[in-house]
Structure formats: structure tokens, C-alpha cells
Write a protein that holds these residues in place. Structure first.
Motif, PDB file in Angstrom:
ATOM      1  N   ILE A  63       1.033  -1.145  -0.069  1.00  0.00           N
ATOM      2  CA  ILE A  63      -0.118   0.184   0.038  1.00  0.00           C
ATOM      3  C   ILE A  63       0.874   1.248   0.012  1.00  0.00           C
ATOM      4  CG2 ILE A  63      -1.703   1.350   1.623  1.00  0.00           C
ATOM      5  CD1 ILE A  63      -2.841  -1.369   2.302  1.00  0.00           C
ATOM      6  N   LEU A  64       1.891   1.271   0.982  1.00  0.00           N
ATOM      7  CA  LEU A  64       2.773   2.426   0.892  1.00  0.00           C
ATOM      8  C   LEU A  64       3.434   2.588  -0.101  1.00  0.00           C
ATOM      9  CD1 LEU A  64       3.229   2.285   4.792  1.00  0.00           C
ATOM     10  CD2 LEU A  64       1.790   4.014   3.454  1.00  0.00           C
ATOM     11  N   LYS A  65       4.203   1.527  -0.725  1.00  0.00           N
ATOM     12  CA  LYS A  65       4.927   1.747  -1.939  1.00  0.00           C
ATOM     13  C   LYS A  65       4.355   2.511  -3.052  1.00  0.00           C
ATOM     14  CE  LYS A  65       7.959  -1.444  -3.444  1.00  0.00           C
ATOM     15  NZ  LYS A  65       8.428  -2.516  -3.651  1.00  0.00           N
ATOM     16  N   GLN A  66       3.338   2.744  -2.939  1.00  0.00           N
ATOM     17  CA  GLN A  66       2.523   3.576  -4.105  1.00  0.00           C
ATOM     18  C   GLN A  66       2.839   4.920  -3.923  1.00  0.00           C
ATOM     19  OE1 GLN A  66      -1.855   2.649  -4.614  1.00  0.00           O
ATOM     20  NE2 GLN A  66      -1.494   0.768  -3.208  1.00  0.00           N
ATOM     21  N   VAL A  67       2.895   5.388  -2.777  1.00  0.00           N
ATOM     22  CA  VAL A  67       3.192   6.768  -2.406  1.00  0.00           C
ATOM     23  C   VAL A  67       4.446   7.263  -1.637  1.00  0.00           C
ATOM     24  CG1 VAL A  67       0.690   7.188  -2.408  1.00  0.00           C
ATOM     25  CG2 VAL A  67       1.945   6.586  -0.156  1.00  0.00           C
ATOM     26  N   ALA A  68       5.520   6.346  -1.033  1.00  0.00           N
ATOM     27  CA  ALA A  68       6.346   6.566  -0.522  1.00  0.00           C
ATOM     28  C   ALA A  68       7.511   5.768  -0.893  1.00  0.00           C
ATOM     29  CB  ALA A  68       6.260   6.119   1.169  1.00  0.00           C
ATOM     30  N   THR A  69       8.704   6.100  -0.469  1.00  0.00           N
ATOM     31  CA  THR A  69       9.766   5.383  -1.094  1.00  0.00           C
ATOM     32  C   THR A  69      10.903   5.746   0.105  1.00  0.00           C
ATOM     33  OG1 THR A  69      11.450   5.221  -2.861  1.00  0.00           O
ATOM     34  CG2 THR A  69      10.960   7.438  -2.217  1.00  0.00           C
ATOM     35  N   TRP A  70      12.151   4.883  -0.016  1.00  0.00           N
ATOM     36  CA  TRP A  70      13.040   5.121   1.182  1.00  0.00           C
ATOM     37  C   TRP A  70      13.511   6.283   1.331  1.00  0.00           C
ATOM     38  CZ3 TRP A  70      18.169   6.275   1.863  1.00  0.00           C
ATOM     39  CH2 TRP A  70      18.788   5.761   2.793  1.00  0.00           C
ATOM     40  N   PRO A  71      13.703   6.836   2.533  1.00  0.00           N
ATOM     41  CA  PRO A  71      13.751   6.134   3.969  1.00  0.00           C
ATOM     42  C   PRO A  71      12.349   6.358   4.550  1.00  0.00           C
ATOM     43  CG  PRO A  71      14.820   8.159   4.143  1.00  0.00           C
ATOM     44  CD  PRO A  71      14.550   7.914   2.669  1.00  0.00           C
ATOM     45  N   LEU A  72      11.575   7.253   4.031  1.00  0.00           N
ATOM     46  CA  LEU A  72      10.213   7.100   4.786  1.00  0.00           C
ATOM     47  C   LEU A  72       9.374   5.926   4.568  1.00  0.00           C
ATOM     48  CD1 LEU A  72       8.002   9.090   5.861  1.00  0.00           C
ATOM     49  CD2 LEU A  72       7.134   9.631   3.732  1.00  0.00           C
ATOM     50  N   LEU A  73       9.502   5.180   3.698  1.00  0.00           N
ATOM     51  CA  LEU A  73       8.718   4.015   3.530  1.00  0.00           C
ATOM     52  C   LEU A  73       9.004   3.036   4.812  1.00  0.00           C
ATOM     53  CD1 LEU A  73       6.898   1.883   2.280  1.00  0.00           C
ATOM     54  CD2 LEU A  73       8.756   1.213   0.712  1.00  0.00           C
TER      55      LEU A  73
END
Length: 167
Positions: A63-73
Motif C-alpha cells: 500500500i505504502l510503496k504506491q506513495v512513499a519511498t526509502w527512507p520514509l517507507l
């Protein structure tokens, strides 16, 4: 604030909403510019964070990979796990007030003077609100346009000094 902030140090969290099934991602209109796409990606983070929070732990990353990337993910996933382990959930959705949006190539930064009064943390079982945000919450986000052409949020920080909604 939402799961985004709840998963950040000193974060304030979002509103409890009980749902039996997670809603599918609502399609949003195709942005007409990089600026529109950056703002849409940032808004989507606040929509998908609570959705991931309420999902099965094995579904959260997707779900989060759609909107966030490293390091926030990774920090969001850790924050959500800690929040849920503590019997808490987030509630609410902030009012965004963007300013100082800067885009250069595949990098972007923005400031958001959020009104987060209707956002916070709640007890998972009772729904009792345990905290809430404030107006003038100064957020700074860094976004990256990845190889698939999608903007994703890489970092979100809450500054200690409040901002003015007239910013």
C-alpha cells in the motif's frame, strides 16, 4: 495528522474510522504538471498512510510503496507497527496549505502549513481520542520522481516552529 505524522518523532496522529474492509485506492485525475503531481503525491501519502495502518501487516508495504519511498517507507512501516502494538490508531485528515514548492529534475521539496486540529491518535478498541494536532503545523517534505515516472515521498519532517496559514 495522520499515520505519516504518527510515525514520525513527536508526531501527532489521525482519526479512528472503523471499517470492515479497506477501500480501494480512489483514482485521482492525472496531474497536468510536475507541480500538480508532487502535490497529489503528498496528499496521497496522507490518504494511504491510514489505509496501510488498518491493513494486515503483510499488506502495508504494498500500500505504502504506491506513495512513499526509502527512507520514509521503512520508517512509516516501523511507526505503524509500534503504534498498533501500543493499541493506538490514527484519525483525521489535515487541511493542506502548500508554500515554497520547489522542483528540480527528479527531486522536489515542499512546505505545508497544515491545519491538523482534526487529526491525532485514538485508542484502537474504544476509539477515544488521545491526542490532536494544531493549526500551523509546519511540515517539510522531500519527493523523488522514480523510474516509473511517479512522484513518491521520501521524507517528511515536522518543524518545531509553527508556521502561519498565510505563509
Amino acid at each position: 495528522m495522520s499515520a505519516v505524522v504518527a510515525c514520525q518523532p513527536d508526531g501527532v496522529a489521525p482519526q479512528p474510522t472503523r471499517t470492515a474492509a479497506l477501500p480501494s485506492v480512489t483514482p485521482t485525475p492525472t496531474p497536468t504538471s510536475d507541480r500538480d503531481a508532487v502535490l497529489a503525491a503528498y496528499r496521497a501519502l496522507y490518504r494511504e498512510g491510514p489505509r496501510a495502518e488498518r491493513a494486515h501487516p503483510k499488506e502495508r508495504r504494498a500500500i505504502l510503496k504506491q506513495v512513499a519511498t526509502w527512507p520514509l517507507l521503512d520508517s512509516m512501516l516501523e511507526g505503524i507497527a509500534a503504534l498498533r502494538a501500543d493499541g493506538r490508531m490514527t484519525y483525521g485528515y489535515p487541511i493542506f496549505r502548500f508554500f515554497d514548492v520547489q522542483i528540480g529534475g527528479d527531486r522536489a521539496a515542499l512546505h505545508d502549513c497544515q491545519d491538523a486540529r482534526n487529526v491525532g491518535q485514538a485508542d484502537e478498541k474504544t476509539g477515544k481520542r488521545l491526542s490532536h494536532g494544531v493549526t500551523g503545523t509546519h511540515m517539510v517534505a522531500a519527493l523523488i520522481k522514480e523510474s516509473d515516472g511517479m512522484w513518491r515521498v521520501a521524507k517528511v519532517d515536522q518543524l518545531k516552529v509553527p508556521c502561519s496559514s498565510a505563509a
